[in-house]
Design a protein around this motif. Sequence first.
Motif, PDB file in Angstrom:
ATOM      1  N   MET A 353       0.914  -1.453   0.151  1.00  0.00           N
ATOM      2  CA  MET A 353       0.028   0.054   0.041  1.00  0.00           C
ATOM      3  C   MET A 353       0.746   1.171   0.046  1.00  0.00           C
ATOM      4  O   MET A 353       0.379   2.107  -0.412  1.00  0.00           O
ATOM      5  CB  MET A 353      -0.795   0.020   1.179  1.00  0.00           C
ATOM      6  CG  MET A 353      -2.265  -0.822   1.080  1.00  0.00           C
ATOM      7  SD  MET A 353      -3.009  -1.095  -0.431  1.00  0.00           S
ATOM      8  CE  MET A 353      -3.388   0.566  -0.735  1.00  0.00           C
ATOM      9  N   ALA A 354       2.046   1.015   0.613  1.00  0.00           N
ATOM     10  CA  ALA A 354       2.909   2.453   0.404  1.00  0.00           C
ATOM     11  C   ALA A 354       3.435   2.763  -0.739  1.00  0.00           C
ATOM     12  O   ALA A 354       3.496   3.920  -1.490  1.00  0.00           O
ATOM     13  CB  ALA A 354       4.044   1.990   1.561  1.00  0.00           C
ATOM     14  N   ALA A 359       2.999   5.554  -5.751  1.00  0.00           N
ATOM     15  CA  ALA A 359       2.789   5.765  -7.305  1.00  0.00           C
ATOM     16  C   ALA A 359       1.713   6.524  -7.754  1.00  0.00           C
ATOM     17  O   ALA A 359       1.713   7.163  -8.904  1.00  0.00           O
ATOM     18  CB  ALA A 359       2.452   4.058  -7.760  1.00  0.00           C
ATOM     19  N   MET A 360       0.470   6.480  -7.103  1.00  0.00           N
ATOM     20  CA  MET A 360      -0.561   7.406  -7.459  1.00  0.00           C
ATOM     21  C   MET A 360      -0.006   8.909  -7.291  1.00  0.00           C
ATOM     22  O   MET A 360      -0.571   9.738  -7.937  1.00  0.00           O
ATOM     23  CB  MET A 360      -1.653   7.388  -6.502  1.00  0.00           C
ATOM     24  CG  MET A 360      -2.279   5.712  -6.664  1.00  0.00           C
ATOM     25  SD  MET A 360      -2.726   5.467  -8.405  1.00  0.00           S
ATOM     26  CE  MET A 360      -3.961   6.877  -8.837  1.00  0.00           C
ATOM     27  N   TRP A 361       0.695   9.195  -6.531  1.00  0.00           N
ATOM     28  CA  TRP A 361       1.248  10.494  -6.157  1.00  0.00           C
ATOM     29  C   TRP A 361       2.205  10.813  -7.526  1.00  0.00           C
ATOM     30  O   TRP A 361       2.073  11.950  -7.972  1.00  0.00           O
ATOM     31  CB  TRP A 361       2.045  10.903  -4.968  1.00  0.00           C
ATOM     32  CG  TRP A 361       3.011  12.203  -5.066  1.00  0.00           C
ATOM     33  CD1 TRP A 361       2.582  13.392  -4.611  1.00  0.00           C
ATOM     34  CD2 TRP A 361       4.276  12.282  -5.295  1.00  0.00           C
ATOM     35  NE1 TRP A 361       3.510  14.270  -4.931  1.00  0.00           N
ATOM     36  CE2 TRP A 361       4.483  13.741  -5.491  1.00  0.00           C
ATOM     37  CE3 TRP A 361       5.199  11.342  -6.162  1.00  0.00           C
ATOM     38  CZ2 TRP A 361       5.663  14.417  -5.787  1.00  0.00           C
ATOM     39  CZ3 TRP A 361       6.402  12.039  -6.545  1.00  0.00           C
ATOM     40  CH2 TRP A 361       6.731  13.416  -6.493  1.00  0.00           C
ATOM     41  N   GLY A 362       2.895   9.619  -8.025  1.00  0.00           N
ATOM     42  CA  GLY A 362       3.891  10.190  -9.352  1.00  0.00           C
ATOM     43  C   GLY A 362       2.781  10.307 -10.370  1.00  0.00           C
ATOM     44  O   GLY A 362       3.104  11.024 -11.318  1.00  0.00           O
ATOM     45  N   TRP A 378       6.269   5.278 -12.856  1.00  0.00           N
ATOM     46  CA  TRP A 378       5.087   5.214 -11.935  1.00  0.00           C
ATOM     47  C   TRP A 378       4.254   3.963 -12.367  1.00  0.00           C
ATOM     48  O   TRP A 378       3.574   3.236 -11.182  1.00  0.00           O
ATOM     49  CB  TRP A 378       4.275   6.436 -12.201  1.00  0.00           C
ATOM     50  CG  TRP A 378       5.083   7.610 -11.594  1.00  0.00           C
ATOM     51  CD1 TRP A 378       5.421   8.609 -12.582  1.00  0.00           C
ATOM     52  CD2 TRP A 378       6.109   7.745 -10.581  1.00  0.00           C
ATOM     53  NE1 TRP A 378       6.330   9.602 -11.936  1.00  0.00           N
ATOM     54  CE2 TRP A 378       6.692   9.123 -10.702  1.00  0.00           C
ATOM     55  CE3 TRP A 378       6.211   7.126  -9.447  1.00  0.00           C
ATOM     56  CZ2 TRP A 378       7.526   9.682  -9.793  1.00  0.00           C
ATOM     57  CZ3 TRP A 378       6.850   7.738  -8.440  1.00  0.00           C
ATOM     58  CH2 TRP A 378       7.607   8.838  -8.481  1.00  0.00           C
ATOM     59  N   PHE A 379       3.805   3.473 -13.469  1.00  0.00           N
ATOM     60  CA  PHE A 379       3.150   2.423 -13.367  1.00  0.00           C
ATOM     61  C   PHE A 379       3.550   0.950 -13.058  1.00  0.00           C
ATOM     62  O   PHE A 379       2.847   0.182 -12.396  1.00  0.00           O
ATOM     63  CB  PHE A 379       2.678   2.185 -15.118  1.00  0.00           C
ATOM     64  CG  PHE A 379       1.962   3.335 -15.889  1.00  0.00           C
ATOM     65  CD1 PHE A 379       1.267   4.200 -15.061  1.00  0.00           C
ATOM     66  CD2 PHE A 379       2.063   3.402 -17.261  1.00  0.00           C
ATOM     67  CE1 PHE A 379       0.479   5.131 -15.496  1.00  0.00           C
ATOM     68  CE2 PHE A 379       1.244   4.665 -17.789  1.00  0.00           C
ATOM     69  CZ  PHE A 379       0.568   5.383 -17.003  1.00  0.00           C
ATOM     70  N   GLY A 383       2.067  -1.492 -10.222  1.00  0.00           N
ATOM     71  CA  GLY A 383       1.830  -2.860 -10.229  1.00  0.00           C
ATOM     72  C   GLY A 383       2.581  -3.692  -9.119  1.00  0.00           C
ATOM     73  O   GLY A 383       2.168  -4.585  -8.713  1.00  0.00           O
ATOM     74  N   LEU A 384       3.777  -3.195  -8.856  1.00  0.00           N
ATOM     75  CA  LEU A 384       4.548  -3.799  -7.800  1.00  0.00           C
ATOM     76  C   LEU A 384       3.888  -3.618  -6.388  1.00  0.00           C
ATOM     77  O   LEU A 384       3.808  -4.437  -5.399  1.00  0.00           O
ATOM     78  CB  LEU A 384       5.941  -3.157  -7.678  1.00  0.00           C
ATOM     79  CG  LEU A 384       6.936  -3.866  -6.624  1.00  0.00           C
ATOM     80  CD1 LEU A 384       7.067  -5.146  -7.097  1.00  0.00           C
ATOM     81  CD2 LEU A 384       8.275  -3.131  -6.491  1.00  0.00           C
TER      82      LEU A 384
END
Length: 531
Positions: A353-354, A359-362, A378-379, A383-384
């Motif tokens: 979740m971190a 990633a969503m911030w990116g 970021w994608f 996924g990771l």
Amino acid sequence: MTSQTTIETAGPGDAVPGKGLRGHPWFTLITVAVGVMMVALDGTIVAIANPAIQKDLHASFADVQWITNGYFLALAVCLITAGKLGDRFGHRQTFLIGVVGFAAASGAIGLSSSIALVVTFRVLQGLFGALLMPAALGLLRATFPAEKLNMAIGIWGMVIGASTAGGPILGGVLVEHVNWQSVFFINVPVGVLAVALGVGILLDHRAENAPRSFDLLGIALLSAAMFCLVWALIKAPTWGWGDGKTWLFIVASVALFAGFAFWETRVREPLIPLALFRSVSLSAGVVLMVLMAIAFMGGLFFVTFYLQNVHGMSPVDAGLHLLPLTGMMIVGSPLAGAAITAMGPRIPLVAGMACTAVAMWGISTLETDTGSGMMSLWFALLGLGLAPVMVGATEVIVGNAPLELSGVAGGLQQSAMQIGGSLGTAVLGAIMASKVDSDLPGNWADAGLPPLSPEQLDKASEAVQVGAAPVTPETPPQVAAQITDVAHDTFISGMSLASLTAAGVAAVAVLVAFLAKRGENAEAGGGAVHI
């Protein structure tokens, strides 16, 4: 099932003697993975096909949302009941019926010539998908021993990731070189394969104390509550969050949930024994699935429009640009299964979740001219992050439920995802629409473009919400370029705010993940009986 039932006890890791491959755990995994692959493939193909459907059927932004939301609504309403059907009548039967119905509905969508028919058959897809998904998890739970369940769920997640990875590319090829209808026809041969494997391999499993009756009033109350909740989420962007109709459905859903909870304490065989939620870990797993789906599904809805309408990519190129996301899910899912087996779910879930939050911030920092390398970074991180959450939260929910409720637990897991997806699409869609409505008039005026009437502004805003420029063929090239710049910049501002909101949701999920622990009932798979 035949009229005469034979019950024989067997270990969860053993095939039934004399039956060849029937009931073998790893071949069972392959079989259910093919069925689930159909659903996963459909999800990503539809995301890539949305712009083509919108243009070909002259659909509005709300229509495109209904292609997704109609499916989510049917799933959310029916998943838990469908899981109970599997617990009662056997997961093999419900799985096979779900596969047949899902494939048939997919073919019907491909034959549809109006947006109304597409949405109608998407709802039917959701109904049959509701039968298929909990049954798949129920079969895995009953077949695999505790020490191999996480790895099985990890491989199951890897198949979903591989389908998700192949979906955008396959969908892009079909949309670009055939038509959007063909992306639905692809489910038909996959469904035929899943049925053929299922008939030959799947063995019905039933716990010794499997439910023998139906909580009909509970089903009615829960279905009505779920419908009111998801309907409010779907209609809120149109009605407005402050509108009385929106809150009427929200209040109705709360009242129906309260009535359901009261009834479940009175009925002899409840649909969902409320004692399940005494498990803090199971409850945390359900909340995690909701929060993960809000961040992922809500955010991904806009990314496809960003790639195709802002960057001008073809469907194939858009699919290739999403490959780092889904590729990391392929790699990460079995690794997450192994890590969860070794150390428990808490650390992988927190880390996942971190990563999702970062990633969503990116993604919120993407611009109209962002290069492929930065997008891929970021994608891939997204996924990771998603891989351990998908595997870990599923194990926490299913592993902490008794075997005789494995179908209900699978329904809870999938319901949490679908509610989260509906909530994410509705809330992030409302944020996008509000931001576009707020910024577009000023950006339009600042660019020196001719003023628009209120009706023209509404139409322009609707186009900008999907990253499209409201340009007509008669528009002079220089003016068209200015309009395109304004449309894309305004869309980016809306997507950025929506992605930041998704990042905040994922950050809250990090705290919830600390409550997760290994399933207490996972070893109960050995108590299954084969029918």
